[in-house]
Design a protein around this motif. Structure first.
Motif, PDB file in Angstrom:
ATOM      1  N   LYS A  98      37.868 -55.916 -12.963  1.00  0.00           N
ATOM      2  CA  LYS A  98      38.108 -57.196 -12.390  1.00  0.00           C
ATOM      3  C   LYS A  98      39.783 -57.781 -13.439  1.00  0.00           C
ATOM      4  N   MET A  99      41.232 -57.472 -12.983  1.00  0.00           N
ATOM      5  CA  MET A  99      41.898 -57.817 -13.981  1.00  0.00           C
ATOM      6  C   MET A  99      41.830 -58.696 -14.873  1.00  0.00           C
ATOM      7  N   LYS A 150      57.707 -52.076 -15.235  1.00  0.00           N
ATOM      8  CA  LYS A 150      57.316 -53.250 -14.616  1.00  0.00           C
ATOM      9  C   LYS A 150      56.585 -54.051 -15.406  1.00  0.00           C
ATOM     10  N   GLU A 151      55.367 -53.533 -15.627  1.00  0.00           N
ATOM     11  CA  GLU A 151      53.954 -54.084 -16.515  1.00  0.00           C
ATOM     12  C   GLU A 151      52.903 -53.625 -16.619  1.00  0.00           C
ATOM     13  N   VAL A 152      51.910 -53.520 -17.492  1.00  0.00           N
ATOM     14  CA  VAL A 152      50.533 -52.622 -17.353  1.00  0.00           C
ATOM     15  C   VAL A 152      49.262 -53.750 -17.400  1.00  0.00           C
ATOM     16  N   GLN A 153      48.652 -53.588 -15.840  1.00  0.00           N
ATOM     17  CA  GLN A 153      47.185 -54.121 -15.638  1.00  0.00           C
ATOM     18  C   GLN A 153      46.573 -53.497 -16.281  1.00  0.00           C
ATOM     19  N   THR A 154      45.202 -54.501 -16.349  1.00  0.00           N
ATOM     20  CA  THR A 154      43.928 -53.607 -17.417  1.00  0.00           C
ATOM     21  C   THR A 154      43.092 -54.658 -16.480  1.00  0.00           C
ATOM     22  N   PHE A 155      42.190 -53.229 -15.932  1.00  0.00           N
ATOM     23  CA  PHE A 155      41.366 -53.628 -15.024  1.00  0.00           C
ATOM     24  C   PHE A 155      40.050 -53.451 -15.899  1.00  0.00           C
ATOM     25  N   MET A 156      38.587 -54.465 -16.007  1.00  0.00           N
ATOM     26  CA  MET A 156      37.856 -54.083 -16.935  1.00  0.00           C
ATOM     27  C   MET A 156      35.976 -53.914 -15.238  1.00  0.00           C
ATOM     28  N   TYR A 157      35.473 -53.527 -15.990  1.00  0.00           N
ATOM     29  CA  TYR A 157      34.006 -53.127 -14.585  1.00  0.00           C
ATOM     30  C   TYR A 157      33.268 -54.286 -14.936  1.00  0.00           C
TER      31      TYR A 157
END
Length: 396
Positions: free
Chosen positions: A124-125, A141-148
């Motif tokens: 999930k972002m 542009k950006e940094v998107q973080t995804f956690m399990y």
């Protein structure tokens, strides 16, 4: 020749490497140079070492339940694994507090990869983070973080945990260009595609464990250098081993003009069993860091705007410009004039044209590696450099 047989009471080295306890006992005392020398002992030993210490699927298992399917998506999204994960892969180590960094271009490539992480892998972002350096805005542009998100089912979760984190660095340009233009030190210029792993400064990074800054050492970058110094990489403005032993090969490469995949790059071919091959060929990455594009090429290329690379792409540009202008005849007069914005042929800047190529349009990507090899084999680059030196000119 018959394979060697063990002397009574003394097992073969390969036999020792086949068993985990003895293999780990041996490898614990070997640095990267020793391991590479050991891998040259025989093809069987090489396969054993590659399967156990440079196995990309097993390394990805901390973050990905289905590595081969993920790598298929990585190729289709034209994305690159980078950051500390790529460094750990080459170093044969694991930092438990690290995450998986992936560089991907904004648009459909990002959409496909993000959808895979959420729909297939269960991530999930959680947040979007602007890049630290304003100067990076042209590239990142950006940094998107995804956690399990844990499911509580071992068959679904695999080796992932609630701490498993994937960061997507979303770029305005090709991932390779963003890596080459924004990464701050040579030790982190490593990346992994769907089928190969590349290290651009392997001698300095893994044999001498030194790193050279690529950005001004301000407070932010200074903290990052501190982190890698604590992990064992000494920061040098000039590699000390090269200073003290000038007869050795330069830790940062022997040519003034480097490219991805050249003789100073360490390149590991990865096992691609069950991995889908993307449409883009490897040479698009390896004949690469300005962007070169043309209506007569399917893909964009990245190249260093110095020395022999300028010569090479200038010659390519002349050929492709003529080819593009000639092929405009395949279009209707209205389409042609719209494509060139009513300009006369001598005024058309072909690489800047933006139009939908008609059916039957010819592409010339396959000629690029052939021409590069031809010019290198014929000594064209060396001759040009000699002329420049003769007239007091240096490769800037």
């Amino acid at each position: 020749m018959a394979p060697p047989t063990p002397v009574q009471g003394h097992p073969l080295l390969l036999t020792l490497l086949d068993f985990y306890p003895s293999r780990e006992g041996i490898m614990h005392y070997l640095d990267t140079k020793d391991v590479l020398n050991l891998a040259r002992a025989s093809m069987a030993i090489r396969h054993n070492i590659m399967d156990n210490y440079w196995n990309i699927n097993s390394k990805l298992a901390r973050f990905i339940r289905d590595p081969t399917r993920f790598r298929s998506q990585l190729g289709h999204s034209d994305a690159l694994i980078s950051g500390s994960f790529a460094l750990q892969f080459f170093e044969r180590t694991t930092w438990l507090d690290s995450d998986l960094d992936i560089v991907v271009q904004n648009g459909k490539n990002l959409e496909g990869l993000a959808k895979f992480l959420t729909a297939v892998e269960g991530y999930k972002m959680t947040e979007e983070q602007e890049p630290y350096k304003p100067s990076h805005d042209a590239y990142i542009k950006e940094v998107q973080t995804f956690m399990y998100s844990m499911k509580g089912n071992a068959n679904v979760d695999g080796n992932k945990s609630a701490k498993s984190k994937i960061q997507l660095t979303v770029t305005h340009c090709t991932p390779l260009l963003a890596i080459l233009r924004t990464y701050y030190t040579t030790a982190v210029i490593n990346f992994i595609s769907w089928n190969k792993a590349y290290s651009l400064f392997p001698r300095a990074t893994f044999l001498y464990r030194e790193t050279m800054p690529l950005k001004p050492v301000n407070e932010h970058f200074g903290q990052l250098h501190t982190k890698y110094s604590e992990r064992g990489w000494r920061m040098r403005t000039q590699p000390i081993t090269y200073d003290l032993f000038p007869g050795r090969k330069s830790p940062f490469g022997n040519k003034a003009n480097r490219r991805v995949g050249d003789e100073d790059t360490r390149k590991i071919k990865l096992d691609t069993t069950f991995v889908e091959r993307p449409s883009k060929p490897d040479f698009v990455l390896e004949i690469s860091a300005e962007v070169f594009k043309s209506p007569s090429l399917r893909y964009e290329y990245v190249y260093p705007a110095i020395g022999q690379s300028i010569v090479f792409w200038t010659e390519i540009g002349k050929f492709l410009s003529r080819n593009t202008l000639g092929q405009l005849m395949k279009m209707s007069l209205e389409e042609m004039m719209d494509a060139v914005d009513d300009s006369q042929p001598q005024d058309v800047c072909t690489y800047a044209l933006d139009f939908e190529q008609p059916q039957g349009w010819d592409y010339y990507d396959d000629l690029i590696p052939k021409l590069y090899d031809y010019m290198e084999d014929k000594g064209v680059f060396s001759a040009i450099r000699s002329q420049r030196l003769e007239f007091g000119m240096k490769d800037e």
